[in-house]
Motif scaffolding. Structure first.
Motif, PDB file in Angstrom:
ATOM      1  N   TYR A  56       0.855  -1.193   0.000  1.00 14.46           N
ATOM      2  CA  TYR A  56       0.000   0.000   0.000  1.00 14.46           C
ATOM      3  C   TYR A  56       0.894   1.248   0.000  1.00 14.46           C
ATOM      4  N   THR A  80      -9.266   6.541   4.541  1.00 17.79           N
ATOM      5  CA  THR A  80      -9.185   5.543   3.486  1.00 17.79           C
ATOM      6  C   THR A  80      -9.525   6.193   2.145  1.00 17.79           C
ATOM      7  N   ASP A  81      -9.426   5.406   1.062  1.00 16.44           N
ATOM      8  CA  ASP A  81      -9.660   5.942  -0.289  1.00 16.44           C
ATOM      9  C   ASP A  81      -8.823   7.199  -0.508  1.00 16.44           C
ATOM     10  N   TRP A 107      -5.326   2.240  -1.807  1.00 15.30           N
ATOM     11  CA  TRP A 107      -5.778   0.901  -2.104  1.00 15.30           C
ATOM     12  C   TRP A 107      -4.542   0.026  -2.331  1.00 15.30           C
ATOM     13  N   GLN A 108      -4.716  -1.262  -2.344  1.00 15.80           N
ATOM     14  CA  GLN A 108      -3.573  -2.151  -2.557  1.00 15.80           C
ATOM     15  C   GLN A 108      -2.936  -1.854  -3.917  1.00 15.80           C
ATOM     16  N   HIS A 122      -9.282   0.878  -7.613  1.00 15.82           N
ATOM     17  CA  HIS A 122      -9.862   0.831  -6.263  1.00 15.82           C
ATOM     18  C   HIS A 122     -10.430  -0.536  -5.915  1.00 15.82           C
ATOM     19  N   SER A 124      -9.457  -3.150  -4.486  1.00 16.70           N
ATOM     20  CA  SER A 124      -9.183  -3.764  -3.174  1.00 16.70           C
ATOM     21  C   SER A 124     -10.097  -3.233  -2.075  1.00 16.70           C
ATOM     22  N   ARG A 125     -10.726  -2.083  -2.285  1.00 15.14           N
ATOM     23  CA  ARG A 125     -11.580  -1.513  -1.243  1.00 15.14           C
ATOM     24  C   ARG A 125     -12.796  -2.411  -0.967  1.00 15.14           C
ATOM     25  N   ASP A 128     -11.258  -5.004   1.373  1.00 13.70           N
ATOM     26  CA  ASP A 128     -10.708  -4.483   2.627  1.00 13.70           C
ATOM     27  C   ASP A 128     -11.731  -3.800   3.518  1.00 13.70           C
TER      28      ASP A 128
END
Length: 662
Positions: A56, A80-81, A107-108, A122, A124-125, A128
């Motif tokens: 990340y 986040t984001d 995001w990852q 995005h 991975s969101r 996660d």
């Protein structure tokens, strides 16, 4: 100035939004070769989820002056984001919350390329930020939903650990900001490991189908128990939705009810409905939540921050000053001048109060020789917000009566006259037997003797017209049982104070409400207050008024100075001496045995070593106190919202002895 900055920021946000929408409909053509914008204040730091071997990035923005102010620990906002939110949060905090570290979590980065191409960077969101797996096997196999627990471990063990080691952070002021699925992730953190953050901003959380699971998490965490600090979520929560997000109304309201039903003394929940849909409500969600955040990082409330007391968020850190600020509010200030051991003991007590070791209190102020020398605020306390006074209002009503006596509208002899003497328009033929036995003296000492059936009185209250004005007195004297020497015993409540307020209203020119304002509060410079109105139209006499802690101190100074204000005799000295003496002994089991009662003021003796000090004080439920010890030239103010309210022990053992000269 802060309000102007917010206005500029709002205009900028909406201007940029409109411009972006306009440009999106046009083909942008330029012959000029451009370059990418780099924000020099923001560092991009690679970081690894060590348990799950995922890469990340952190977007870290340090406050201006960070390198010069080596002794400051800074609050941190984690969000986040990151790429979506970095600009709006950077702008909002720049204008409203400058001294804060921003940490955006990306995001990852090393995600499956096919998935990234299919759904975007995005992707991975979805994995996660979701706490539950999909019930559809194909979707679950593809997106691996329900790994919020793993992402939270990454944030706790890798992200926060790195940030705390690398920067000067305030461990008591961590905030989480999440929108949409990020808000959903925040609800999971709050109910699974709430100690991760102190403050939670949950913008339009996508919890449409999650309330049952969140309820389960709440059950696992356990109910709130006031005697067990660890049972509290200990969090400030800002939750919002767009006004056009109709499908979000029910789940968000259910979630708010879930939180409020905890009756958690350490949990503060603030809801806002922001105009717009899920997308357009976002910019103002950021702005308003940052404004809310500034109100819990500062003992001075932000501009126009007007909410109910119970919605005020808890301060992340105590404000403690031994050199109070001169706010030009009529309060003289000085420095706490006691020996070092006593000073340290007072400072430790203050921190212990903030930590909740003595209950839930919001302010502690100490004045010596009419000068404020110590000032502190905790939890819901703010220097510029009125605080509920509960039954301390009774003592303030007593001062209003003393003002009426000083101006000649009443005399000391009137205190022993039948109370009905002051109401010529009432019908005595309907009074209960013995109504003439009630005097101002009896009412002021809670010995009026009224005996009202509560159920019958509730029915009367349904037709409040008959209670208007002095009709309240008529109905009380009609509905009471006979007034006898046996009934005129100490009985705590609000009937007696309202009888006193009705007398004030009957004898002063104009109304009691105007008299309180012009003849007491205005003269003391008390302008920021709330004094509720009884259903009779008279001002409340026994509760439901709020004033600022510094203004409580002004009332204490008035008592300390025997009713004088700047050389003027504001309150009758003869009346005040009697009002603050121990005339009767209260009979309630919950009241200390050494307390006595005057005219709505309490009196007791506090012993320090072999010395005894006559102490008088106003007292209201939750911990509202204005304490005056004339011999020590000492005034102490306390405000709080504590159920047990046992702080007087610490006041007697730590603060008062500091001002006793051997």
């Amino acid at each position: 100035m802060k309000a102007i900055k917010i206005l500029i920021l709002s205009i900028t946000i909406f201007s940029n939004t409109a411009l972006a929408q306009e440009n999106s409909t046009k083909e942008f053509v330029s012959n000029v070769e451009g370059s990418s914008l780099v924000l020099p204040q923001i560092q991009v730091i690679p970081i690894k989820d060590t348990k799950n071997d995922r890469q990340y990035e952190l977007y870290i923005k340090l406050p201006e002056g960070y390198s010069e102010n080596n002794d400051i620990q800074y609050p941190v906002i984690y969000y986040t984001d990151a790429i979506w939110h970095v600009e709006i949060l950077s702008a909002s905090t720049e204008y409203m919350l400058e001294d804060v570290i921003l940490v955006g979590i990306s995001w990852q980065k090393d995600i499956n390329e096919d998935l990234k191409k299919e759904r975007g960077a995005h992707i991975s969101r979805f994995r996660d930020y979701s706490s539950r797996k999909s019930t559809k096997p194909k979707i679950q196999a593809k997106y691996q939903l329900g790994q919020a627990n793993k992402h939270l471990d990454f944030i706790r063990n890798d992200v926060i650990t790195y940030v705390d080691k690398s920067y000067r952070t305030d461990p008591n002021s961590r905030t989480y900001f999440g929108y949409s699925m990020g808000g959903e992730f925040g609800t999971y953190i709050l109910l699974s490991q709430p100690d991760t953050f102190n403050n939670y901003i949950l913008g339009s959380p996508s919890i449409k189908n999650d309330v049952p699971y969140l309820t389960e998490l709440n059950t696992k965490f356990g109910p709130f128990d006031a005697s067990n600090r660890n049972s509290s979520l200990k969090a400030n929560v800002f939750i919002s939705r767009g006004s056009l997000e109709k499908e979000m109304v029910e789940p968000i309201e259910e979630f708010i009810i879930l939180l409020k039903d905890r009756r958690d003394g350490g949990l503060s929940v603030h809801k806002e409905v922001i105009y717009g849909n899920h997308g357009t409500a976002f910019p103002m969600t950021a702005v308003r939540s940052v404004a809310w955040l500034s109100s819990l990082m500062n003992h001075v409330s932000s501009d126009n921050y007007d909410v109910s007391f119970w919605d005020i968020p808890h301060l992340n850190n105590a404000f403690i000053s031994t050199t109070p600020e001169d706010r030009k509010d009529g309060i003289s200030v000085d420095t706490l001048a006691v020996n070092s051991n006593d000073r340290n003991a007072i400072l430790k007590l203050s921190q212990d109060i903030f930590d909740g070791k003595h209950g839930s209190y919001d302010a502690l102020l100490i004045s010596h020789k009419n000068k404020l020398v110590f000032e502190s605020y905790y939890k819901k306390g703010r220097i510029n917000l009125p605080h509920g006074q509960a039954s301390a209002v009774k003592a303030y009503t007593s001062l209003v009566l003393g003002r009426a006596i000083q101006l000649g509208y009443l005399t000391m002899e009137d205190l022993d006259k039948p109370l009905i003497h002051f109401f010529k328009e009432l019908n005595p033929e309907k009074f209960t037997k013995g109504a003439e036995k009630i005097t101002l003296h009896k009412a002021l000492t809670m010995h009026g003797g009224l005996n009202i059936d509560r159920d019958a009185w509730k029915e009367i209250e349904k037709d409040s017209v008959q209670l208007k004005g002095h009709g309240l007195v008529q109905m009380l004297l009609e509905q009471s049982g006979p007034i006898t020497s046996e009934s005129q015993t100490y009985l705590y409540g609000n009937y007696n104070p309202m009888l006193v307020m009705a007398v004030i209203d009957a004898v002063v020119p104009g109304t009691a409400e105007d008299f309180i304002k012009t003849e007491l509060l205005d003269k003391l410079g008390i302008t920021n207050y709330k004094w509720s109105t009884h259903m009779s139209g008279l001002p409340e006499a026994g509760w439901r008024a709020s004033i600022m802690s510094r203004d409580m101190l002004k009332l204490g100074h008035l008592v300390l100075n025997k009713g004088k204000l700047k050389g003027e005799q504001l309150i009758s000295a003869e009346y005040l001496a009697k009002a603050t003496s121990g005339i009767v002994k209260p009979t309630q089991d919950w009241m200390p045995k050494d307390y006595r009662f005057g005219y709505f003021w309490y009196q007791t003796i506090i012993t320090v070593g072999n010395k005894r000090y006559d102490t008088t004080f106003a007292w209201g439920g939750g911990g509202q106190r204005v304490i005056v010890i004339e011999e020590l030239d000492l005034t102490i103010v306390i405000s709080g919202h504590d159920g047990e309210d046992k702080i007087m022990t610490q006041i007697s053992e730590i603060i008062i002895p500091a001002f006793v000269k051997e």
